[in-house]
Design a protein around this motif. Structure first.
Motif, short mmCIF file in Angstrom:
data_model
loop_
_atom_site.label_atom_id
_atom_site.label_comp_id
_atom_site.label_asym_id
_atom_site.label_seq_id
_atom_site.Cartn_x
_atom_site.Cartn_y
_atom_site.Cartn_z
N LEU A 42 -68.80 -98.40 -26.01
CA LEU A 42 -70.09 -97.72 -26.13
C LEU A 42 -71.11 -98.30 -25.16
CD1 LEU A 42 -70.60 -97.16 -29.97
CD2 LEU A 42 -70.28 -95.42 -28.20
N CYS A 43 -71.11 -99.61 -25.02
CA CYS A 43 -72.04 -100.26 -24.09
C CYS A 43 -71.82 -99.73 -22.67
CB CYS A 43 -71.87 -101.78 -24.12
SG CYS A 43 -72.42 -102.55 -25.65
N ALA A 44 -70.55 -99.66 -22.26
CA ALA A 44 -70.24 -99.17 -20.91
C ALA A 44 -70.58 -97.70 -20.78
CB ALA A 44 -68.76 -99.41 -20.62
N ARG A 45 -70.32 -96.94 -21.81
CA ARG A 45 -70.57 -95.48 -21.78
C ARG A 45 -72.06 -95.17 -21.69
NH1 ARG A 45 -67.55 -91.43 -26.03
NH2 ARG A 45 -68.58 -89.50 -25.45
N LEU A 46 -72.86 -95.96 -22.40
CA LEU A 46 -74.30 -95.70 -22.45
C LEU A 46 -75.10 -96.57 -21.49
CD1 LEU A 46 -74.65 -95.44 -26.33
CD2 LEU A 46 -74.56 -93.56 -24.69
N GLY A 47 -74.45 -97.55 -20.88
CA GLY A 47 -75.15 -98.43 -19.95
C GLY A 47 -76.20 -99.27 -20.63
N THR A 48 -75.86 -99.79 -21.79
CA THR A 48 -76.82 -100.58 -22.56
C THR A 48 -76.17 -101.86 -23.05
OG1 THR A 48 -78.40 -100.49 -24.39
CG2 THR A 48 -76.27 -99.47 -24.77
N SER A 49 -76.98 -102.74 -23.60
CA SER A 49 -76.47 -104.01 -24.11
C SER A 49 -75.90 -103.82 -25.52
CB SER A 49 -77.59 -105.04 -24.14
OG SER A 49 -78.59 -104.65 -25.06
N ARG A 50 -75.36 -104.91 -26.06
CA ARG A 50 -74.74 -104.81 -27.38
C ARG A 50 -75.76 -104.69 -28.52
NH1 ARG A 50 -69.33 -108.32 -28.45
NH2 ARG A 50 -68.06 -107.49 -26.76
N ALA A 51 -76.96 -105.23 -28.32
CA ALA A 51 -77.94 -105.26 -29.42
C ALA A 51 -78.27 -103.88 -29.97
CB ALA A 51 -79.20 -105.99 -28.96
N PRO A 52 -78.67 -102.90 -29.13
CA PRO A 52 -78.95 -101.57 -29.69
C PRO A 52 -77.71 -100.87 -30.23
CG PRO A 52 -79.11 -101.54 -27.29
CD PRO A 52 -78.99 -102.97 -27.70
N VAL A 53 -76.56 -101.15 -29.64
CA VAL A 53 -75.31 -100.56 -30.14
C VAL A 53 -75.02 -101.07 -31.55
CG1 VAL A 53 -72.80 -100.52 -29.85
CG2 VAL A 53 -74.30 -100.10 -27.89
N ARG A 54 -75.17 -102.39 -31.74
CA ARG A 54 -74.91 -102.96 -33.06
C ARG A 54 -75.89 -102.44 -34.11
NH1 ARG A 54 -73.63 -109.24 -31.27
NH2 ARG A 54 -71.44 -108.88 -30.69
N GLU A 55 -77.16 -102.29 -33.71
CA GLU A 55 -78.16 -101.76 -34.65
C GLU A 55 -77.86 -100.31 -35.00
OE1 GLU A 55 -81.54 -101.49 -37.12
OE2 GLU A 55 -80.26 -103.12 -36.44
N ALA A 56 -77.44 -99.53 -34.01
CA ALA A 56 -77.08 -98.12 -34.25
C ALA A 56 -75.89 -98.02 -35.20
CB ALA A 56 -76.76 -97.42 -32.93
N LEU A 57 -74.89 -98.86 -34.99
CA LEU A 57 -73.72 -98.85 -35.86
C LEU A 57 -74.08 -99.28 -37.28
CD1 LEU A 57 -70.97 -100.31 -33.47
CD2 LEU A 57 -71.44 -97.92 -34.03
N ARG A 58 -75.02 -100.22 -37.39
CA ARG A 58 -75.47 -100.65 -38.72
C ARG A 58 -76.13 -99.48 -39.45
NH1 ARG A 58 -79.80 -102.11 -41.42
NH2 ARG A 58 -81.20 -101.68 -39.66
N LEU A 59 -76.97 -98.72 -38.74
CA LEU A 59 -77.65 -97.58 -39.35
C LEU A 59 -76.66 -96.50 -39.76
CD1 LEU A 59 -80.71 -97.34 -36.93
CD2 LEU A 59 -80.73 -98.16 -39.28
N LEU A 60 -75.68 -96.23 -38.91
CA LEU A 60 -74.69 -95.20 -39.22
C LEU A 60 -73.77 -95.63 -40.35
CD1 LEU A 60 -73.88 -94.11 -35.57
CD2 LEU A 60 -75.07 -92.75 -37.28
N ASP A 61 -73.56 -96.93 -40.48
CA ASP A 61 -72.79 -97.46 -41.61
C ASP A 61 -73.56 -97.21 -42.90
OD1 ASP A 61 -70.90 -98.82 -43.11
OD2 ASP A 61 -71.71 -100.79 -42.65
N GLN A 62 -74.87 -97.41 -42.87
CA GLN A 62 -75.70 -97.15 -44.05
C GLN A 62 -75.66 -95.67 -44.44
OE1 GLN A 62 -79.62 -98.62 -43.06
NE2 GLN A 62 -79.14 -100.71 -43.73
N GLU A 63 -75.59 -94.80 -43.45
CA GLU A 63 -75.54 -93.36 -43.71
C GLU A 63 -74.19 -92.93 -44.29
OE1 GLU A 63 -76.53 -90.93 -40.38
OE2 GLU A 63 -78.43 -91.94 -40.01
N GLY A 64 -73.16 -93.73 -44.05
CA GLY A 64 -71.84 -93.37 -44.52
C GLY A 64 -71.00 -92.63 -43.50
N LEU A 65 -71.50 -92.50 -42.27
CA LEU A 65 -70.73 -91.83 -41.23
C LEU A 65 -69.64 -92.73 -40.66
CD1 LEU A 65 -73.08 -89.65 -38.98
CD2 LEU A 65 -71.17 -88.90 -40.41
N ILE A 66 -69.90 -94.02 -40.62
CA ILE A 66 -68.89 -94.97 -40.17
C ILE A 66 -68.76 -96.06 -41.22
CG2 ILE A 66 -69.42 -94.51 -37.75
CD1 ILE A 66 -70.84 -97.19 -37.60
N GLU A 67 -67.71 -96.88 -41.09
CA GLU A 67 -67.50 -97.96 -42.04
C GLU A 67 -67.05 -99.21 -41.29
OE1 GLU A 67 -64.74 -96.42 -44.84
OE2 GLU A 67 -63.26 -95.87 -43.33
N HIS A 68 -67.46 -100.35 -41.81
CA HIS A 68 -67.10 -101.62 -41.18
C HIS A 68 -65.86 -102.19 -41.84
CE1 HIS A 68 -67.43 -106.05 -40.49
NE2 HIS A 68 -67.61 -105.60 -39.26
#
Length: 221
Positions: A42-68
């Motif tokens: 995702l970092c390579a695809r979006l050209g961003t660092s890990r921090a926003p990716v991790r925060e986005a995944l945390r939010l989507l985990d809360q929504e129930g769309l993804i799971e850890h």
């Protein structure tokens, strides 16, 4: 005296962009249920660092769309047919309660204004082929119906169920468009709005029961 903190504050736009990207990929079917979501990819695809990716995944985990998964990272959430049916059953219970509390609607003003606005947004997004915005407006449409009851606790109880149903709801509309016509989803919601305009709780709930949110999911238990 002002205390210094070392907590980094991420730009909201960067987190929102990443969250939207992953959510859109899941709801469109690009990321299938069970598919692993790799931070580095995702970092390579979006050209961003890990921090926003991790925060986005945390939010989507809360929504129930993804799971850890411990020591394995994230994957797109996998819901069994029973899970999906039970979530839709809970949704219907809460919607029925909202209808019983809200109807008949007050005569003054336009109590269905927010519902109409969401349907207009659905129609506009559908016409320009923006499936992500259509799905967002679709959830706002149903949220606005429950909000008619004016019960904040009901709204809070309804929101997580609707978030967990994002994927099956989006898949139902997508399959409906593939097998029939993409206009059918708009037509069904237009008919539901027309039933709400009758201002009769029995008519409104009957329309919700016949709404067809499960028709194209092919759930087998």
């Amino acid at each position: 005296m002002r205390l210094r903190t070392n907590v980094a504050v991420l730009p909201p736009s960067l987190v929102e962009m990443t969250t939207r990207h992953v959510r859109s990929a899941i709801l469109s079917g690009e990321f299938e249920p069970g598919a692993r979501i790799v931070e580095e990819t995702l970092c390579a695809r979006l050209g961003t660092s890990r921090a926003p990716v991790r925060e986005a995944l945390r939010l989507l985990d809360q929504e129930g769309l993804i799971e850890h998964l411990p020591r394995r990272g994230f994957r797109v959430a996998v819901w069994s047919p029973t899970d999906v049916l039970q979530l839709f059953e809970l949704r219907r219970v809460l919607e029925r309660h909202a209808i019983e509390r809200a109807f008949p609607l007050p005569a003054e003003g336009d109590p269905l204004l927010t519902v109409r606005a969401a349907l207009d947004e659905m129609r506009t997004a559908d016409e320009r082929g923006d499936a992500f915005e259509r799905d967002e407006a679709h959830r706002r449409f149903h949220t606005a119906i429950v909000a008619l009851a004016g019960n904040r606790q009901l709204d809070l109880a309804y929101e997580p169920i609707l978030l967990k149903l994002q994927l099956p709801m989006a898949r139902n509309i997508r399959e409906e468009a593939r097998k029939t016509s993409h206009y059918n989803g708009i037509r069904r919601h237009t008919e539901l709005l027309a039933a709400l305009e009758r201002n009769d709780p029995a008519v409104a709930y009957d329309a919700l029961q016949r709404h067809g949110e499960l028709v194209y999911l092919d759930l087998k238990i």
